[in-house]
Structure formats: C-alpha cells, structure tokens
Design a protein around this motif. Sequence first.
Motif, PDB file in Angstrom:
ATOM      1  N   SER A  77     -73.361  18.406 173.490  1.00  0.00           N
ATOM      2  CA  SER A  77     -74.124  18.481 172.508  1.00  0.00           C
ATOM      3  C   SER A  77     -74.368  19.392 172.362  1.00  0.00           C
ATOM      4  O   SER A  77     -74.934  20.724 171.191  1.00  0.00           O
ATOM      5  CB  SER A  77     -74.929  16.781 172.453  1.00  0.00           C
ATOM      6  N   ALA A  79     -73.826  22.367 173.484  1.00  0.00           N
ATOM      7  CA  ALA A  79     -72.144  23.580 173.115  1.00  0.00           C
ATOM      8  C   ALA A  79     -72.668  23.623 171.347  1.00  0.00           C
ATOM      9  O   ALA A  79     -72.682  24.622 170.773  1.00  0.00           O
ATOM     10  CB  ALA A  79     -71.544  23.471 173.198  1.00  0.00           C
ATOM     11  N   GLU A  80     -72.084  21.962 170.731  1.00  0.00           N
ATOM     12  CA  GLU A  80     -72.467  21.926 169.379  1.00  0.00           C
ATOM     13  C   GLU A  80     -73.388  22.619 168.946  1.00  0.00           C
ATOM     14  O   GLU A  80     -73.599  23.195 167.841  1.00  0.00           O
ATOM     15  CB  GLU A  80     -71.675  20.276 169.128  1.00  0.00           C
ATOM     16  N   ARG A  82     -75.175  24.427 169.611  1.00  0.00           N
ATOM     17  CA  ARG A  82     -75.707  26.523 169.599  1.00  0.00           C
ATOM     18  C   ARG A  82     -74.409  27.178 168.374  1.00  0.00           C
ATOM     19  O   ARG A  82     -75.252  27.689 167.615  1.00  0.00           O
ATOM     20  CB  ARG A  82     -74.908  26.763 171.251  1.00  0.00           C
ATOM     21  N   LYS A  83     -73.716  25.927 168.161  1.00  0.00           N
ATOM     22  CA  LYS A  83     -72.665  26.414 166.957  1.00  0.00           C
ATOM     23  C   LYS A  83     -73.128  26.785 165.886  1.00  0.00           C
ATOM     24  O   LYS A  83     -73.583  27.195 165.431  1.00  0.00           O
ATOM     25  CB  LYS A  83     -71.642  26.130 167.340  1.00  0.00           C
ATOM     26  N   VAL A  84     -74.200  25.244 165.825  1.00  0.00           N
ATOM     27  CA  VAL A  84     -75.053  25.179 164.096  1.00  0.00           C
ATOM     28  C   VAL A  84     -75.912  26.351 164.025  1.00  0.00           C
ATOM     29  O   VAL A  84     -76.223  26.563 163.469  1.00  0.00           O
ATOM     30  CB  VAL A  84     -75.444  23.721 164.574  1.00  0.00           C
ATOM     31  N   ALA A  86     -76.191  29.030 165.705  1.00  0.00           N
ATOM     32  CA  ALA A  86     -75.645  30.524 165.599  1.00  0.00           C
ATOM     33  C   ALA A  86     -75.070  30.666 164.381  1.00  0.00           C
ATOM     34  O   ALA A  86     -75.432  31.982 163.269  1.00  0.00           O
ATOM     35  CB  ALA A  86     -74.666  30.896 166.172  1.00  0.00           C
ATOM     36  N   ALA A  87     -74.633  29.380 163.338  1.00  0.00           N
ATOM     37  CA  ALA A  87     -74.385  29.814 161.756  1.00  0.00           C
ATOM     38  C   ALA A  87     -75.209  29.470 161.198  1.00  0.00           C
ATOM     39  O   ALA A  87     -75.593  30.627 160.077  1.00  0.00           O
ATOM     40  CB  ALA A  87     -73.440  28.935 161.977  1.00  0.00           C
ATOM     41  N   LYS A  88     -76.371  29.269 161.672  1.00  0.00           N
ATOM     42  CA  LYS A  88     -77.453  28.892 160.176  1.00  0.00           C
ATOM     43  C   LYS A  88     -77.879  30.872 160.361  1.00  0.00           C
ATOM     44  O   LYS A  88     -78.660  31.390 159.544  1.00  0.00           O
ATOM     45  CB  LYS A  88     -78.580  28.325 160.959  1.00  0.00           C
ATOM     46  N   GLN A  89     -77.955  31.722 162.110  1.00  0.00           N
ATOM     47  CA  GLN A  89     -78.387  32.367 161.379  1.00  0.00           C
ATOM     48  C   GLN A  89     -78.178  33.476 161.368  1.00  0.00           C
ATOM     49  O   GLN A  89     -77.936  34.075 160.102  1.00  0.00           O
ATOM     50  CB  GLN A  89     -78.908  32.630 163.433  1.00  0.00           C
TER      51      GLN A  89
END
Length: 102
Positions: A77, A79-80, A82-84, A86-89
């Motif tokens: 969870s 890791a997911e 962190r991906k979200v 990073a995508a927002k940033q």
Amino acid sequence: MDEAKTDVLAFTPFPHPTGQKIWSNTPIERLNKEIKRRADVVEIFPTPAAFLRLATAVVIEAHDEWQVTRRYLSEVSMAELRKVIAAKQAAAEPVAEQRQIA
C-alpha cells in the motif's frame, strides 16, 4: 464548505483500499473504546489526573503495539501511495513552471 472541499476530499486520488483507510477514523474509535472499557473497570477516579494517567497508559500501549507488531498500511500500500504522490508532484511541476514564467 466549498472552501474545505479539497481538504475533505483529499483521500479520493489514492487507490481504493488505501484511500478508504486514510478516510476512516476506525483506529481512533477503537482507541476511545479501549479507554472507556478500562475506565469502566475502575468506575471511580480519585482525581482527574488519575484518569489522565490511565488514558495515557492506554495510548502508550497502543502506540507500542503499532510500532512493533501492527501496520495500518502494508508495504504494498505504501508503494502505491508513493506512486500516486510522485504522479501528483509530476503533474504539479509544469503548473509551477508556468506560474514562474508569467
């Protein structure tokens, strides 16, 4: 309420199980029930400080349990998440650059 809309709905971009956990207040409710259960056993406290010591002990015990044995969000969870994030940033960076240019 319109001004607080973004804060109230901040959990919505996260994946479903994680967003639901972020939105939920279940751990706080459980902690409050545990404090109430232990206070009911004692029934009468001699001073307000005595109740405060009991409640503090329950919170410390719960904290230690979460530090060592339990996890509210698993490694998968996280890791997911962190991906979200990073995508927002990454999506926010072009907007910030456009503001600097203007």
